[in-house]
Design an enzyme around this catalytic site. Structure first.
Site, short mmCIF file in Angstrom:
data_model
loop_
_atom_site.label_atom_id
_atom_site.label_comp_id
_atom_site.label_asym_id
_atom_site.label_seq_id
_atom_site.Cartn_x
_atom_site.Cartn_y
_atom_site.Cartn_z
N ARG A 285 0.84 -1.19 0.00
CA ARG A 285 0.00 0.00 0.00
C ARG A 285 0.88 1.24 0.00
O ARG A 285 1.85 1.33 0.74
CB ARG A 285 -0.92 0.05 1.23
N CYS A 290 -2.45 11.47 6.53
CA CYS A 290 -3.68 12.16 6.92
C CYS A 290 -3.67 12.18 8.44
O CYS A 290 -4.18 11.26 9.07
CB CYS A 290 -4.90 11.44 6.38
N ASP A 372 -6.46 18.03 -6.17
CA ASP A 372 -5.46 17.18 -5.53
C ASP A 372 -4.09 17.67 -5.98
O ASP A 372 -3.89 17.98 -7.15
CB ASP A 372 -5.69 15.73 -6.02
N ARG A 374 -1.23 15.81 -4.94
CA ARG A 374 -0.27 14.78 -4.54
C ARG A 374 0.62 14.35 -5.68
O ARG A 374 1.73 13.89 -5.48
CB ARG A 374 -1.02 13.57 -3.96
N LYS A 401 -2.92 6.23 -8.42
CA LYS A 401 -1.76 5.45 -7.99
C LYS A 401 -1.55 4.24 -8.90
O LYS A 401 -0.43 3.94 -9.30
CB LYS A 401 -1.94 5.01 -6.53
#
Lengths: 461, 461
Positions: A285, A290, A372, A374, A401
């Site tokens: 993962r 967060c 976003d 990221r 991802k």
């Protein structure tokens, strides 16, 4: 690239004086090389202080003693060390310095007189507990662009440069730990997990190898990942940060940047060498920080429940002869930061119609300008550092991802969603919005009517 | 302060050319105002792009349109807004920009073409869920120097400046949440906590008001806290970060700095207005980030167990008519960062004699040059922002935190240590070392013999 010069006063305390520049008009003298000023100040750290030193506003190309970096070279010797020291300036071969944003605290330590700025790290006994690589990916062009694959092994591979007086710091550290999570203890109690004494103790401690990784950006290839020119990347990194590191635009010969941002932490369950063996089942993962959920258990999102579920899957995977990996990235609130995140929470819960999935991304975009930040483009680098070629079980529903990982040449087998019973009630809005936007789900994707239903709590509830 | 100029090439691709400067010799022209160069580049973000713009390496004093900041003024209007925008440069009145280190990600968003750099935040519905202050401390000279007390209320208190086109961003956001921690559920199950439906539900959800706070440093007073001159502080902040923000040394007229570091998050249990009432019992903990324990439950330290114990104490305090506060600071690994932290773990566990309390601080100092970089000097600011005058129960054993809080004029009643049964076995080394160094303990302080005992696990255990 055309170059000219405008003037700026390093001593603006007398803005009305005759020598004060007019900030609106460029200087008439067009000096392509007049980009630096030095300011003499009294010394701060007392020991061995001599005459006042000069401050240099920007640095110079062609200094003596800086070792070349040949990014992506096959061996550490050919590649050369990353030198981000603040002690011997002439040795620096990068923009920025070590420890990410904690360099600001290092500066406070010097200001407070607590740290000798000439301190060099004593690396005795600090070397990695587990050897990672080298792997062919380390010298595969463009495969790793945002971390230094040799960053954990500097004390070994650059021992001669260290002996010659270069201040070379590890950008990666590898250690071992026992981690005890209450969710894992609960899984033991209810029988979802079984202790084996090797990967998981009866007391609920999981054995891990962990690694902390600081970002090391090779700017030409980082630019390629984002589909822009290196010149443009350097310019926006300078301008959109309010003018951080002029070397980004003045020193095109320095191609490596140590950005002052958070890095990554890896937790490996099982043998780290097995990560590079596509025959060994890998459960993995990528988790983006967060704090509100990961630490405090806020019920507005699925972050901690999904993380602890992944850890459970990693432990089970290791127990059946595989290996598990959690890669934790410091990208709070989709890399928008927590202030923006909380502003968006308020806007979501106060909007007309309540907190609905169909407005979930729109509320972020109103405040932040994007949904976003990221940008998963750099994320797969860490997998290549570990030699990974196949992820058998990806514990993530994110299509962003998934696309970034497979796009970088890594095969993905199964995708593991978060079990329904782990989704907090108030997090249903996020889940529906993400599934509608393309997140993986083995179940039904919510339709337009479903997305309009207010499923989040109001602020006063 | 004497000023002279050395030369630097903004285009170092031809170091052998006749115009290339000698980096060792200062330029013969002593121009006090030649600290900036502008470089013309092609535009990046396409919409409305006209002619190529110039890059300015540093900014100028006396620009049009920048609003003055009168730090510590009694009202928001007199104080003036913090403007860290990257859109209209002339409006900027600070060094640095918003969102801490996430400004780097903002730059990536622009580089990738995903964010219009002219985007202004739509602050509709984002205002704080709970009103904090104003309190007398906000204008008490030198009381608050590292955050903007008006930072949560910008949409209200600077509405006319916003209407006039200034891009003013909140540096604080306040929202409400339900937090569900497994340790709290366990406390409910074992009867240590009781649900009341108001502060704590039967399902284990605690009701909180939470606030995210970005650092805003008023440099003259930050320097005073660290016992150095402002000039020296500015210089080391610039030099020890490898040359971040030349404005630190060129723009002494800009007194406010938005450093690219992590901020703080507050979790308030009970009524936030009660924090300012010294008659209402306040239970509080200042917790410094430790990702390895806070999220992953590493057993080498007491961070998460102490944090969850404090949350339990806060809930009980609120239930008996008091108020609770957790202030969480992003200072990973004593603000040394996680790479340094893991290097120290290895050095501790490999040293001759094993992992002992008497070598605990020495190992950190060998690697980092200091034992700790958290510097609690700025920490009490957040208490003054909340109007706090008395902390009845401080859930911390740290003498450094105790001294900083009381030294800033806040009374502390009882100190609450971590219960022995919550200390993981491998964390005994840290506990002993800290108690011997002056941490509060209601029990016995370990003696020299005790400190020499190896109580930590080896790396292979």
């Amino acid at each position: 690239m055309s170059v000219d010069t405008v003037s700026s006063s390093p001593n603006p305390s007398s803005p009305g004086s005759p020598s004060a520049p007019n900030p609106q008009s460029p200087s008439s003298a067009a000096l392509p090389d007049a980009a630096a000023a030095s300011v003499s100040l009294s010394p701060i750290y007392a020991p061995n202080a001599g005459a006042p030193r000069h401050i240099r506003l920007t640095s110079h190309a062609g200094g003596f003693g800086a070792l070349p970096i040949r990014w992506g070279a096959a061996t550490a010797t050919e590649r050369g060390p990353i030198v981000g020291t603040t002690t011997t300036r002439a040795h620096r071969n990068v923009i920025g310095t070590h420890s990410g944003s904690y360099s600001v605290y290092r500066a406070l330590a010097v200001a407070a007189g607590a740290l000798n700025p000439q301190h060099k790290a004593d690396l005795t006994n600090t070397s990695p507990t587990d050897l990672i690589g080298p792997y062919p990916q380390w010298s595969d062009p463009g495969r790793i662009v945002s971390l230094d694959p040799w960053g954990a092994a500097v004390a070994d591979v650059f021992s001669s440069e260290l002996a010659a007086g270069y201040d070379i710091r590890p950008t990666i550290a590898v250690t071992q730990a026992h981690v005890i999570l209450p969710e894992v203890i609960e899984a033991l109690q209810t029988g979802r997990l079984k202790a084996d004494g090797k990967f998981l103790t009866a007391g609920g401690a999981a054995m891990v190898t962990k690694a902390a990784i600081e970002p090391v950006w090779f700017l030409p290839e980082v630019a390629r990942r984002f589909g822009c020119s290196e010149t443009d990347l350097r310019r926006v990194l300078f301008e959109e940060t309010g003018g951080m590191y002029p070397e980004l635009v003045t020193r095109s010969d320095l191609e490596v940047f140590l950005p002052p941002i958070g890095g990554q932490t890896l937790y490996i369950f099982g043998n780290p060498r097995d990560l590079a063996n596509p025959e060994v089942e890998l459960t993995a993962r990528i988790h983006d920080e967060c704090n509100g959920s990961d630490v405090f258990g806020s019920d507005i999102c699925t972050c901690r429940p999904y993380l602890t579920h992944a850890i459970e899957e990693c432990i089970r995977g290791a127990q059946r002869g595989g290996v598990g990996l959690i890669a934790y990235s410091r990208k709070e609130g989709r890399a928008l930061g927590e202030v923006t995140k909380f502003l968006v929470y308020n806007a979501r819960k106060r909007q007309v119609g309540g907190d609905t999935a169909d407005q979930y991304f729109a509320r972020t975009e109103c405040v932040a300008g994007v949904q976003d930040m990221r940008f998963q483009e750099l994320m797969p680098d860490v997998f290549h550092w570990l030699g990974i070629r196949k992820i058998h079980r990806l514990v993530s529903m994110s299509n962003l991802k998934f696309d970034a990982i497979t796009g970088s040449g890594i095969e993905i087998g199964e995708r593991v969603n978060i079990p329904d019973e782990l989704i907090p009630a108030d997090a249903r809005v996020e889940m529906d919005a993400k599934m509608a936007a393309g997140y993986f789900t083995p179940g039904a994707v919510p339709d337009a009517e479903e997305l309009k239903k207010a499923k989040g709590r109001g602020l006063s509830e």
